[in-house]
Each structure stands twice: as C-alpha cells, then as structure tokens.
Write a protein that holds these residues in place. Structure first.
Motif, PDB file in Angstrom:
ATOM      1  N   MET A 316       0.820  -1.203   0.000  1.00 35.97           N
ATOM      2  CA  MET A 316       0.000   0.000   0.000  1.00 35.97           C
ATOM      3  C   MET A 316       0.857   1.257   0.000  1.00 35.97           C
ATOM      4  SD  MET A 316      -2.958   1.377  -0.188  1.00 35.97           S
ATOM      5  CE  MET A 316      -4.223   0.153   0.198  1.00 35.97           C
ATOM      6  N   LEU A 317       1.941   1.263   0.752  1.00 38.82           N
ATOM      7  CA  LEU A 317       2.832   2.419   0.758  1.00 38.82           C
ATOM      8  C   LEU A 317       3.462   2.632  -0.620  1.00 38.82           C
ATOM      9  CD1 LEU A 317       4.578   1.970   4.231  1.00 38.82           C
ATOM     10  CD2 LEU A 317       2.864   3.678   3.600  1.00 38.82           C
ATOM     11  N   MET A 318       3.778   1.538  -1.308  1.00 37.09           N
ATOM     12  CA  MET A 318       4.302   1.641  -2.673  1.00 37.09           C
ATOM     13  C   MET A 318       3.260   2.244  -3.602  1.00 37.09           C
ATOM     14  SD  MET A 318       6.205  -2.075  -2.930  1.00 37.09           S
ATOM     15  CE  MET A 318       6.259  -2.004  -4.734  1.00 37.09           C
ATOM     16  N   ALA A 319       2.030   1.782  -3.488  1.00 39.03           N
ATOM     17  CA  ALA A 319       0.952   2.282  -4.340  1.00 39.03           C
ATOM     18  C   ALA A 319       0.681   3.756  -4.065  1.00 39.03           C
ATOM     19  CB  ALA A 319      -0.317   1.456  -4.114  1.00 39.03           C
ATOM     20  N   ILE A 320       0.644   4.134  -2.792  1.00 35.32           N
ATOM     21  CA  ILE A 320       0.402   5.530  -2.428  1.00 35.32           C
ATOM     22  C   ILE A 320       1.535   6.415  -2.943  1.00 35.32           C
ATOM     23  CG2 ILE A 320       0.279   7.144  -0.488  1.00 35.32           C
ATOM     24  CD1 ILE A 320      -1.173   4.942   1.090  1.00 35.32           C
ATOM     25  N   ALA A 321       2.769   5.970  -2.756  1.00 39.60           N
ATOM     26  CA  ALA A 321       3.926   6.760  -3.205  1.00 39.60           C
ATOM     27  C   ALA A 321       3.870   6.991  -4.713  1.00 39.60           C
ATOM     28  CB  ALA A 321       5.218   6.052  -2.815  1.00 39.60           C
ATOM     29  N   TYR A 322       3.538   5.954  -5.457  1.00 40.49           N
ATOM     30  CA  TYR A 322       3.482   6.098  -6.916  1.00 40.49           C
ATOM     31  C   TYR A 322       2.364   7.051  -7.329  1.00 40.49           C
ATOM     32  CZ  TYR A 322       2.971   5.190 -11.862  1.00 40.49           C
ATOM     33  OH  TYR A 322       2.866   5.358 -13.213  1.00 40.49           O
ATOM     34  N   MET A 323       1.168   6.898  -6.729  1.00 37.76           N
ATOM     35  CA  MET A 323       0.045   7.747  -7.118  1.00 37.76           C
ATOM     36  C   MET A 323       0.282   9.197  -6.716  1.00 37.76           C
ATOM     37  SD  MET A 323      -1.603   5.650  -8.835  1.00 37.76           S
ATOM     38  CE  MET A 323      -2.667   6.987  -9.402  1.00 37.76           C
ATOM     39  N   LEU A 324       0.956   9.427  -5.589  1.00 37.37           N
ATOM     40  CA  LEU A 324       1.297  10.795  -5.200  1.00 37.37           C
ATOM     41  C   LEU A 324       2.317  11.392  -6.171  1.00 37.37           C
ATOM     42  CD1 LEU A 324       1.518  10.557  -1.301  1.00 37.37           C
ATOM     43  CD2 LEU A 324      -0.318  11.552  -2.685  1.00 37.37           C
ATOM     44  N   TYR A 325       3.235  10.553  -6.653  1.00 35.19           N
ATOM     45  CA  TYR A 325       4.200  11.009  -7.654  1.00 35.19           C
ATOM     46  C   TYR A 325       3.480  11.424  -8.941  1.00 35.19           C
ATOM     47  CZ  TYR A 325       7.661  10.672 -11.396  1.00 35.19           C
ATOM     48  OH  TYR A 325       8.435  10.927 -12.497  1.00 35.19           O
ATOM     49  N   VAL A 326       2.537  10.604  -9.382  1.00 37.45           N
ATOM     50  CA  VAL A 326       1.762  10.928 -10.581  1.00 37.45           C
ATOM     51  C   VAL A 326       0.972  12.217 -10.368  1.00 37.45           C
ATOM     52  CG1 VAL A 326      -0.137  10.173 -12.076  1.00 37.45           C
ATOM     53  CG2 VAL A 326       1.602   8.529 -11.341  1.00 37.45           C
ATOM     54  N   THR A 327       0.340  12.340  -9.199  1.00 41.03           N
ATOM     55  CA  THR A 327      -0.451  13.524  -8.889  1.00 41.03           C
ATOM     56  C   THR A 327       0.413  14.782  -8.912  1.00 41.03           C
ATOM     57  OG1 THR A 327      -1.943  12.217  -7.504  1.00 41.03           O
ATOM     58  CG2 THR A 327      -1.945  14.588  -7.152  1.00 41.03           C
ATOM     59  N   ALA A 328       1.621  14.684  -8.364  1.00 45.21           N
ATOM     60  CA  ALA A 328       2.523  15.838  -8.331  1.00 45.21           C
ATOM     61  C   ALA A 328       2.894  16.314  -9.733  1.00 45.21           C
ATOM     62  CB  ALA A 328       3.783  15.479  -7.538  1.00 45.21           C
ATOM     63  N   GLU A 329       2.903  15.401 -10.692  1.00 45.84           N
ATOM     64  CA  GLU A 329       3.231  15.757 -12.072  1.00 45.84           C
ATOM     65  C   GLU A 329       2.195  16.702 -12.680  1.00 45.84           C
ATOM     66  OE1 GLU A 329       6.047  14.579 -14.156  1.00 45.84           O
ATOM     67  OE2 GLU A 329       6.663  14.531 -12.048  1.00 45.84           O
ATOM     68  N   TYR A 330       0.993  16.709 -12.128  1.00 50.67           N
ATOM     69  CA  TYR A 330      -0.080  17.556 -12.651  1.00 50.67           C
ATOM     70  C   TYR A 330      -0.320  18.789 -11.790  1.00 50.67           C
ATOM     71  CZ  TYR A 330      -1.152  13.753 -15.860  1.00 50.67           C
ATOM     72  OH  TYR A 330      -1.062  12.805 -16.838  1.00 50.67           O
ATOM     73  N   ILE A 331       0.646  19.121 -10.949  1.00 52.00           N
ATOM     74  CA  ILE A 331       0.576  20.336 -10.145  1.00 52.00           C
ATOM     75  C   ILE A 331       1.663  21.288 -10.628  1.00 52.00           C
ATOM     76  CG2 ILE A 331       0.750  21.327  -7.827  1.00 52.00           C
ATOM     77  CD1 ILE A 331      -0.191  18.672  -6.706  1.00 52.00           C
ATOM     78  N   LYS A 332       1.246  22.459 -11.069  1.00 60.16           N
ATOM     79  CA  LYS A 332       2.185  23.448 -11.599  1.00 60.16           C
ATOM     80  C   LYS A 332       2.242  24.638 -10.651  1.00 60.16           C
ATOM     81  CE  LYS A 332       2.362  20.828 -15.245  1.00 60.16           C
ATOM     82  NZ  LYS A 332       3.528  19.936 -15.450  1.00 60.16           N
ATOM     83  N   THR A 333       3.435  25.078 -10.345  1.00 60.38           N
ATOM     84  CA  THR A 333       3.608  26.239  -9.493  1.00 60.38           C
ATOM     85  C   THR A 333       4.250  27.374 -10.286  1.00 60.38           C
ATOM     86  OG1 THR A 333       5.763  25.426  -8.745  1.00 60.38           O
ATOM     87  CG2 THR A 333       3.847  24.858  -7.413  1.00 60.38           C
ATOM     88  N   GLY A 334       3.855  28.583  -9.981  1.00 62.73           N
ATOM     89  CA  GLY A 334       4.396  29.747 -10.670  1.00 62.73           C
ATOM     90  C   GLY A 334       4.851  30.792  -9.680  1.00 62.73           C
ATOM     91  N   SER A 335       5.519  31.800 -10.215  1.00 65.37           N
ATOM     92  CA  SER A 335       6.035  32.871  -9.345  1.00 65.37           C
ATOM     93  C   SER A 335       4.979  33.940  -9.131  1.00 65.37           C
ATOM     94  CB  SER A 335       7.266  33.480  -9.971  1.00 65.37           C
ATOM     95  OG  SER A 335       6.976  33.963 -11.280  1.00 65.37           O
TER      96      SER A 335
END
Length: 335
Positions: A316-335
């Motif tokens: 489960m920790l592996m699955a959560i880590a991977y899905m959080l990694y995927v989710t982070a890819e769709y978060i964009k930060t700007g100045s």
C-alpha cells in the motif's frame, strides 16, 4: 485471597487472551485487505503502462491524442482491462481475507421506492462536490498553484458523441463502482460501514492521480458509498455515477459548440437546481431510512488501529507513493 487487581482498574475483558488474539487476527486481515487493494492498484498501473507501451510500439501513441474516436476506444479497453480486471483478480483474495459472506454487489435494492430519492440525493451531493472542488482550485490558483489533468480529445459527430457517452457514462461508471464500492468497500464492511465508505473513497480519490479530480472523487465517493449501502445495491452508485458523468459530458459539448460564457446561465441552473433537488430528496431519504442505521461493525480495533493496519503495509505504501508522484506531475507552481 484478594490479589488487588481491582484496585488498579484491570478489567477481565482487557486481560482476556482471546481479546488480544482477535485484535491481532483483525490487524492481519486488514493488512491483507490493504495489500490486495494495493496490488490491484499496482496491477492497474502495470496493465495501463503495457497498453501505452503497445501504442508506442506500433506508432499509435500520437494518434491517441489526435484521433478522438481512437482514444475513446482505447480508453474503454484501459478501463475494462486496466482497472476492472486487476480488482476482479484480487476480489476473491479480498473476500477470503475479510471473511465477508457477500460483498455489496449488483442485487435488488432493499426498497425500490427509495431508489429515485437516493439517485437524486447522490446527484445533489455530486453538484455540491463540484462547487467545493471549484473553490479548492480557485484558492490554490490564488497562491499560484495550478491543478491540471490529462487532456484527452472528445470525439465529435453523432457516432463520436455516442462513443464518448459509452466510455464516460457507462463504462467508467460500471467499472469504477464495481472496483471501489464493490470489491474495496464491500469487503471492508465487517469493520463498520463508515470505515468502509471512508477508506474506499480515499482509494478512489488516490487512483485518479490528479488534484483536478481527486477532491471531487473523495467527496462523491463518500456519497456514492453511503447511498449504495443504505439502498443495498451497487446499482444506486452506478446510476448516480453515470448520470453525473453524462451531465458533465453534455456541459462539455455545449461549451465547445456555443462557448463557456453563452452556456454559463444554463450550467448554473443545472448545478444549483440539481443541488436543491438533491438536498430535498436527501431529507426525504434520510427520514425514510432513519430506522436503518449504518452497520457499526464487529471489530475490536479502534479506527486508528484499522487505518494503520490497512494503509501501513509495504504494497500500500508503494501504491500511495506512486500515485502521489503521478499527482505531483499535474501540479504546476508559478512565481
């Protein structure tokens, strides 16, 4: 002889070896359930990656993003074989681990007369979820954090629209409800309906893999789970899910053809009209089902112990880590 145990407040119940044995057995069962759910998620990732690899191997990957008919057909395959199949394969193991006689599945509702108010209630909660989700996105946008999601072309023409509806409203609704409210939630109900609904909703949100959809999926998942349990059938969740996705698809096509500003009034009427109707329906539904409370479970574990056992295991920790990694890819930060 008085041993003085009573002076220290030691209860017979807490010193019962059977009690501690039951706790350990339940923890092990929940760990297995969490592991099997995680393996289903990881298998989803593996199968979907395999499908993407096949597209790239046969030079079809670019076509997926340019040909809406082709992408719709591929998405149907991905949902059925890349999601339903893994959960179905793990479903038997989940059932054995939970010792559930019959998980919630596609049976008749307890009362057919309550299906309409249940469905209207569910749609109302989905509209509420959309409103809350929009405020969440707006807040993060105000601090220069943008949530994005995968962009998939939507087919045009009569045939394309029919194919899109089948993909979004029928296939996705049936498969996701079977996977998350059927296999995941259904096999957790012995530990309490509230716990089962909450955990399955978290898993449902996690697997969406982006913050555009995940908050809504969490809120909608709770409503779909609750109403499915209260009516006694997954058909409740499937119908609500299908109607909600249908409304979203209609709004999308109208905005594409007439523009977002032109259909804004129509969208607001649909959104708040459905919300109002849903809340009135839920009040009626709650009154009619007040003598049918959620099952509290027969577990000796606390909620914290249940959560720890279910989520804190390696798969489960592996699955959560991977899905959080995927989710982070769709978060964009700007100045």
């Amino acid at each position: 002889m008085n041993n003085g145990f009573g002076d220290f407040g030691y209860g017979v119940y807490n010193c019962n070896p059977e009690y501690f044995m039951k706790k350990e057995l339940e923890k092990k069962a929940l760990k297995r359930l969490g592991s099997y759910t995680a393996w289903a998620i990881l298998l989803c990732v593996l199968l979907q990656s395999a499908i993407i690899f096949m597209l790239q191997l046969f030079n079809l990957y670019d076509r997926y993003f340019s040909d809406a008919y082709f992408s719709s057909a591929v998405d149907i395959i991905v949902v059925v074989f890349g999601m339903l199949l893994p959960f179905a394969l793990m479903g038997g193991r989940m059932k054995k681990a939970s010792e559930t006689e019959q998980p919630l599945m596609l049976g008749r509702p307890y009362k057919a007369s309550l299906m309409l108010p249940a469905v209207l209630s569910g749609l109302g909660f989905c509209m509420l979820g959309n409103i809350i989700n929009s405020y969440i996105s707006a807040f993060f946008s105000s601090v220069n954090v943008e949530f994005t999601s995968p962009e998939i072309p939507m087919a045009e023409g009569v045939g394309g629209i029919i194919l899109t509806f089948f993909r979004v409203a029928i296939t996705a609704a049936v498969v996701e409800e079977l996977a998350f409210r059927g296999y995941v939630m259904g096999n957790l109900r012995r530990y309490g309906d509230g716990f089962a609904i909450a955990v399955s909703s978290v898993v449902f949100a996690l697997l969406h893999g982006n913050m555009v959809q995940a908050p809504f999926a969490l809120m909608a998942g709770c409503a779909l789970g609750y109403l499915s349990v209260k009516t006694g059938t997954l058909w409740t969740g499937i119908i609500i899910h299908a109607l909600n996705n249908s409304i979203s698809t209609v709004i999308y096509y109208l905005s594409e053809h007439y523009g977002e500003d032109e259909i804004l009034g129509f969208y607001v009427i649909i959104l708040y009209g459905t919300l109002l109707l849903g809340m009135l329906s839920f009040a009626y539904f709650a009154i009619r089902t007040r003598k049918q409370p959620l099952f509290t479970g027969q577990s000796v574990l606390t909620n914290a112990e249940k959560i720890k056992a279910y989520f804190l295991n390696l798969p489960m920790l592996m699955a959560i880590a991977y899905m959080l990694y995927v989710t982070a890819e769709y978060i964009k930060t700007g100045s």
